[in-house]
Design an enzyme around this catalytic site. Sequence first.
Site, PDB file in Angstrom:
ATOM      1  N   SER A   1       0.825  -1.200   0.000  1.00  0.00           N
ATOM      2  CA  SER A   1       0.000   0.000   0.000  1.00  0.00           C
ATOM      3  C   SER A   1       0.870   1.267   0.000  1.00  0.00           C
ATOM      4  CB  SER A   1      -0.949  -0.082   1.204  1.00  0.00           C
ATOM      5  OG  SER A   1      -2.023   0.806   1.065  1.00  0.00           O
TER       6      SER A   1
ATOM      7  N   ASP B   1      -9.798  -4.731  -4.902  1.00  0.00           N
ATOM      8  CA  ASP B   1      -9.026  -4.160  -3.803  1.00  0.00           C
ATOM      9  C   ASP B   1      -9.875  -3.257  -2.906  1.00  0.00           C
ATOM     10  OD1 ASP B   1      -6.146  -3.442  -2.762  1.00  0.00           O
ATOM     11  OD2 ASP B   1      -7.238  -1.559  -2.985  1.00  0.00           O
TER      12      ASP B   1
ATOM     13  N   HIS C   1      -8.370  -5.090  -0.027  1.00  0.00           N
ATOM     14  CA  HIS C   1      -7.117  -4.418   0.304  1.00  0.00           C
ATOM     15  C   HIS C   1      -6.403  -5.001   1.530  1.00  0.00           C
ATOM     16  CE1 HIS C   1      -4.187  -1.322  -0.269  1.00  0.00           C
ATOM     17  NE2 HIS C   1      -4.308  -0.916   0.977  1.00  0.00           N
TER      18      HIS C   1
END
Length: 293
Positions: A101, A219, A274
């Site tokens: 990320s 995601d 995610h």
Amino acid sequence: MGTDYRVFTATFLTLFLTVCIGVSAYKPVIIVHGILEPAYKENPLKDLITKAHPGTNVTIIDEYTELFSLYPMWEQVRGFQKAMVPIMQHAKDGVHIICYSQGGLICRGVLESMDDHNVDTFISLSSPLMGQYGDTDYLKYVFPHYLKENLYKVAYTSYGQDISISNYWNDPHQQDLYKEYSVFLAVLNNQTSNNVKSKEYKNNFLKLKKLVMIGGPDDGVITPWQSSHFAFYDENETVVEMKDQEVYQRDYFGLKTMDERGDVTTYEIPGVQHLNWHKNQTIFDDYIEKWLT
Ligand SMILES: *[C@@H]1O[C@H](CO)[C@@H](O)[C@H](O)[C@H]1NC(C)=O
Ligand SMILES: *[C@@H]1O[C@H](CO)[C@@H](O)[C@H](O)[C@H]1NC(C)=O
Ligand SMILES: *[C@@H]1O[C@H](CO)[C@@H](O)[C@H](O)[C@H]1NC(C)=O
Ligand SMILES: *[C@@H]1O[C@H](CO)[C@@H](O)[C@H](O)[C@H]1NC(C)=O
């Protein structure tokens, strides 16, 4: 039985070598966490690595966690770099980095600004490599009074740039302001008119042997999700593929050279939200493990 025996022998030998002479068959792995996370959230990934490759020296860098992850990106880059230096110095064959990320952008910063890094493979795990433009819970938490349409009013100011998210906020409708104010992403991408270090950054980036980009349509946080593959919105919010981006075509920081060298791999994987990328056994088995040799 035969296979079990061979696995057992290989594991035993690796452990033996690691313990007795301090040598592991595998390069050290450095993990960089994501935004608003404590470092231990990356433990599942570390466990997957050490189970598959016993003896690997895996370090989850415990810097700029939780609220400190909102500090300016360049400051974080310096802190992470400082923590990486001793690991790199002990690794004569180089290290691998897995950056999740926001951590993927920190790793881009380290790779471009560090002239003596020895990163072999950079695995970007659902990272907004080309920036972010979307309403998410993270955004609401940090800027409760703004939606994506007007966040540029605070992000593209000198005080707004004191917060990490603003450093890689990429508003497709405000590109002039982005290029003027973004002290981080626009500089990494050489989209500003005054990056005196652009050639140096490109050379440093090209010392990387392999770039592996992992991301996918489910995601739910990275927006557009294709930013995890260096694609991004145009002025009409249509996604433009990596190869059609100006920064790629004009090779502003070496991405095109690296791709033409055959060293860029992209994985588009559906069905992963995610927060699950670093916990998913099949993601690790099918897309990560083979790079960690
Ligand atoms: C892992 O690497 C670091 C940095 O090189 C070193 O300080 C540490 O002792 C190593 N750990 C193991 C278990 O080898
Ligand atoms: C965006 O849409 C407008 C109106 O349809 C069009 O004129 C323009 O060429 C489009 N921009 C791009 C980059 O495709
Ligand atoms: C970065 O951009 C400037 C201005 O567009 C250009 O002169 C320079 O050559 C670029 N650097 C690289 C490495 O492409
Ligand atoms: C794990 O990854 C696979 C793809 O390799 C995906 O199909 C699956 O939905 C994922 N599971 C979770 C819980 O993320």
